[in-house]
Design a protein around this motif. Structure first.
Motif, PDB file in Angstrom:
ATOM      1  N   THR A   5       0.848  -1.189   0.000  1.00 39.57           N
ATOM      2  CA  THR A   5       0.000   0.000   0.000  1.00 39.57           C
ATOM      3  C   THR A   5       0.885   1.241   0.000  1.00 39.57           C
ATOM      4  O   THR A   5       1.830   1.339   0.781  1.00 39.57           O
ATOM      5  CB  THR A   5      -0.921   0.036   1.227  1.00 39.57           C
ATOM      6  OG1 THR A   5      -0.123   0.008   2.412  1.00 39.57           O
ATOM      7  CG2 THR A   5      -1.870  -1.147   1.244  1.00 39.57           C
ATOM      8  N   PHE A   6       0.568   2.133  -0.877  1.00 36.55           N
ATOM      9  CA  PHE A   6       1.340   3.360  -0.974  1.00 36.55           C
ATOM     10  C   PHE A   6       0.784   4.449  -0.070  1.00 36.55           C
ATOM     11  O   PHE A   6       1.217   5.589  -0.138  1.00 36.55           O
ATOM     12  CB  PHE A   6       1.394   3.825  -2.430  1.00 36.55           C
ATOM     13  CG  PHE A   6       2.108   2.834  -3.305  1.00 36.55           C
ATOM     14  CD1 PHE A   6       3.482   2.724  -3.259  1.00 36.55           C
ATOM     15  CD2 PHE A   6       1.411   1.991  -4.140  1.00 36.55           C
ATOM     16  CE1 PHE A   6       4.156   1.800  -4.037  1.00 36.55           C
ATOM     17  CE2 PHE A   6       2.066   1.072  -4.940  1.00 36.55           C
ATOM     18  CZ  PHE A   6       3.438   0.972  -4.879  1.00 36.55           C
ATOM     19  N   THR A   7      -0.164   4.088   0.773  1.00 31.95           N
ATOM     20  CA  THR A   7      -0.691   5.022   1.763  1.00 31.95           C
ATOM     21  C   THR A   7      -0.194   4.689   3.156  1.00 31.95           C
ATOM     22  O   THR A   7      -0.634   5.288   4.122  1.00 31.95           O
ATOM     23  CB  THR A   7      -2.237   5.000   1.748  1.00 31.95           C
ATOM     24  OG1 THR A   7      -2.682   3.667   1.992  1.00 31.95           O
ATOM     25  CG2 THR A   7      -2.780   5.505   0.423  1.00 31.95           C
ATOM     26  N   TRP A  12       5.488   6.513   3.043  1.00 34.59           N
ATOM     27  CA  TRP A  12       5.568   7.969   3.001  1.00 34.59           C
ATOM     28  C   TRP A  12       6.749   8.514   3.800  1.00 34.59           C
ATOM     29  O   TRP A  12       7.354   9.521   3.422  1.00 34.59           O
ATOM     30  CB  TRP A  12       4.251   8.606   3.442  1.00 34.59           C
ATOM     31  CG  TRP A  12       3.259   8.502   2.340  1.00 34.59           C
ATOM     32  CD1 TRP A  12       2.176   7.675   2.284  1.00 34.59           C
ATOM     33  CD2 TRP A  12       3.279   9.202   1.091  1.00 34.59           C
ATOM     34  NE1 TRP A  12       1.526   7.824   1.083  1.00 34.59           N
ATOM     35  CE2 TRP A  12       2.172   8.748   0.332  1.00 34.59           C
ATOM     36  CE3 TRP A  12       4.122  10.142   0.526  1.00 34.59           C
ATOM     37  CZ2 TRP A  12       1.903   9.239  -0.945  1.00 34.59           C
ATOM     38  CZ3 TRP A  12       3.842  10.629  -0.741  1.00 34.59           C
ATOM     39  CH2 TRP A  12       2.746  10.177  -1.459  1.00 34.59           C
ATOM     40  N   SER A  13       7.116   7.859   4.897  1.00 34.21           N
ATOM     41  CA  SER A  13       8.291   8.328   5.626  1.00 34.21           C
ATOM     42  C   SER A  13       9.560   8.080   4.803  1.00 34.21           C
ATOM     43  O   SER A  13      10.454   8.924   4.769  1.00 34.21           O
ATOM     44  CB  SER A  13       8.378   7.654   6.998  1.00 34.21           C
ATOM     45  OG  SER A  13       8.471   6.258   6.856  1.00 34.21           O
ATOM     46  N   GLY A  14       9.623   6.938   4.144  1.00 35.39           N
ATOM     47  CA  GLY A  14      10.764   6.671   3.262  1.00 35.39           C
ATOM     48  C   GLY A  14      10.801   7.610   2.073  1.00 35.39           C
ATOM     49  O   GLY A  14      11.863   8.081   1.663  1.00 35.39           O
ATOM     50  N   LEU A  18      13.696  10.246   1.074  1.00 31.17           N
ATOM     51  CA  LEU A  18      14.307  10.281  -0.253  1.00 31.17           C
ATOM     52  C   LEU A  18      14.264  11.689  -0.846  1.00 31.17           C
ATOM     53  O   LEU A  18      15.251  12.165  -1.401  1.00 31.17           O
ATOM     54  CB  LEU A  18      13.609   9.300  -1.188  1.00 31.17           C
ATOM     55  CG  LEU A  18      14.111   9.282  -2.622  1.00 31.17           C
ATOM     56  CD1 LEU A  18      15.524   8.729  -2.680  1.00 31.17           C
ATOM     57  CD2 LEU A  18      13.195   8.478  -3.506  1.00 31.17           C
ATOM     58  N   LEU A  19      13.134  12.362  -0.720  1.00 23.30           N
ATOM     59  CA  LEU A  19      13.037  13.729  -1.235  1.00 23.30           C
ATOM     60  C   LEU A  19      14.008  14.666  -0.524  1.00 23.30           C
ATOM     61  O   LEU A  19      14.623  15.541  -1.152  1.00 23.30           O
ATOM     62  CB  LEU A  19      11.608  14.250  -1.093  1.00 23.30           C
ATOM     63  CG  LEU A  19      10.596  13.673  -2.070  1.00 23.30           C
ATOM     64  CD1 LEU A  19       9.210  14.249  -1.792  1.00 23.30           C
ATOM     65  CD2 LEU A  19      10.997  13.942  -3.501  1.00 23.30           C
ATOM     66  N   MET A  20      14.166  14.487   0.786  1.00 18.27           N
ATOM     67  CA  MET A  20      15.109  15.326   1.523  1.00 18.27           C
ATOM     68  C   MET A  20      16.548  15.040   1.089  1.00 18.27           C
ATOM     69  O   MET A  20      17.346  15.959   0.954  1.00 18.27           O
ATOM     70  CB  MET A  20      14.942  15.122   3.028  1.00 18.27           C
ATOM     71  CG  MET A  20      13.653  15.710   3.551  1.00 18.27           C
ATOM     72  SD  MET A  20      13.419  15.776   5.328  1.00 18.27           S
ATOM     73  CE  MET A  20      14.178  14.346   5.954  1.00 18.27           C
ATOM     74  N   LEU A  44      16.123   3.796  -7.819  1.00 18.64           N
ATOM     75  CA  LEU A  44      16.066   2.345  -7.969  1.00 18.64           C
ATOM     76  C   LEU A  44      16.311   1.656  -6.630  1.00 18.64           C
ATOM     77  O   LEU A  44      15.597   0.719  -6.259  1.00 18.64           O
ATOM     78  CB  LEU A  44      17.091   1.889  -9.002  1.00 18.64           C
ATOM     79  CG  LEU A  44      17.160   0.399  -9.280  1.00 18.64           C
ATOM     80  CD1 LEU A  44      15.847  -0.093  -9.883  1.00 18.64           C
ATOM     81  CD2 LEU A  44      18.304   0.103 -10.216  1.00 18.64           C
ATOM     82  N   THR A  45      17.296   2.141  -5.898  1.00 12.95           N
ATOM     83  CA  THR A  45      17.593   1.583  -4.581  1.00 12.95           C
ATOM     84  C   THR A  45      16.410   1.760  -3.638  1.00 12.95           C
ATOM     85  O   THR A  45      16.046   0.838  -2.896  1.00 12.95           O
ATOM     86  CB  THR A  45      18.850   2.248  -3.993  1.00 12.95           C
ATOM     87  OG1 THR A  45      19.933   2.065  -4.908  1.00 12.95           O
ATOM     88  CG2 THR A  45      19.210   1.671  -2.651  1.00 12.95           C
ATOM     89  N   PHE A  46      15.793   2.933  -3.660  1.00  8.66           N
ATOM     90  CA  PHE A  46      14.625   3.189  -2.816  1.00  8.66           C
ATOM     91  C   PHE A  46      13.484   2.251  -3.180  1.00  8.66           C
ATOM     92  O   PHE A  46      12.837   1.681  -2.304  1.00  8.66           O
ATOM     93  CB  PHE A  46      14.182   4.645  -2.963  1.00  8.66           C
ATOM     94  CG  PHE A  46      12.915   4.954  -2.212  1.00  8.66           C
ATOM     95  CD1 PHE A  46      12.931   5.067  -0.834  1.00  8.66           C
ATOM     96  CD2 PHE A  46      11.729   5.128  -2.877  1.00  8.66           C
ATOM     97  CE1 PHE A  46      11.770   5.345  -0.136  1.00  8.66           C
ATOM     98  CE2 PHE A  46      10.563   5.405  -2.195  1.00  8.66           C
ATOM     99  CZ  PHE A  46      10.581   5.513  -0.816  1.00  8.66           C
ATOM    100  N   SER A  47      13.238   2.069  -4.455  1.00  6.92           N
ATOM    101  CA  SER A  47      12.156   1.176  -4.889  1.00  6.92           C
ATOM    102  C   SER A  47      12.394  -0.250  -4.417  1.00  6.92           C
ATOM    103  O   SER A  47      11.482  -0.908  -3.907  1.00  6.92           O
ATOM    104  CB  SER A  47      12.022   1.192  -6.409  1.00  6.92           C
ATOM    105  OG  SER A  47      11.644   2.451  -6.855  1.00  6.92           O
ATOM    106  N   LEU A  48      13.612  -0.719  -4.599  1.00  9.21           N
ATOM    107  CA  LEU A  48      13.928  -2.076  -4.151  1.00  9.21           C
ATOM    108  C   LEU A  48      13.815  -2.203  -2.636  1.00  9.21           C
ATOM    109  O   LEU A  48      13.326  -3.217  -2.127  1.00  9.21           O
ATOM    110  CB  LEU A  48      15.323  -2.478  -4.622  1.00  9.21           C
ATOM    111  CG  LEU A  48      15.456  -2.752  -6.112  1.00  9.21           C
ATOM    112  CD1 LEU A  48      16.921  -2.939  -6.488  1.00  9.21           C
ATOM    113  CD2 LEU A  48      14.651  -3.965  -6.505  1.00  9.21           C
TER     114      LEU A  48
END
Length: 92
Positions: A5-7, A12-14, A18-20, A44-48
């Motif tokens: 779930t993307f909610t 969202w914390s990850g 990543l954005l920071m 790619l690393t974040f997705s994995l």
């Protein structure tokens, strides 16, 4: 099979982290932001990492998808216009 779930708070914390990291990277090293492979490797690393934490059994599917899409994109770039269209259709 676990549900991704993307909610969720984990996602969202990850994502916020990543954005920071990307924003800080751009502010501290603007000359390095011209290299898109660094940003792509980080995403790619974040997705994995997200799929490993949330749905371990789906990581193999994600890796297979990454490899197939990379191969199709590479073939599209190397081929002429007609071959590129064929690879695009095959990749879909």
């Amino acid at each position: 099979m676990s549900q991704v779930t993307f909610t969720s708070w984990e996602f969202w914390s990850g994502f916020a982290a990543l954005l920071m990291i990307l924003s800080t990277w751009k502010a501290l090293a603007p000359h390095r932001t011209a290299r898109p492979w660094i940003r792509q490797a980080l995403l790619l690393t974040f997705s994995l990492a997200v799929y490993t934490c949330l749905a371990k059994e789906m990581v193999c599917v994600l890796i297979a998808s990454i490899l197939v899409n990379h191969g199709v994109a590479t073939s599209m770039v190397r081929g002429d216009k007609r071959q590129s269209k064929a690879w695009l259709v095959l990749g879909l």
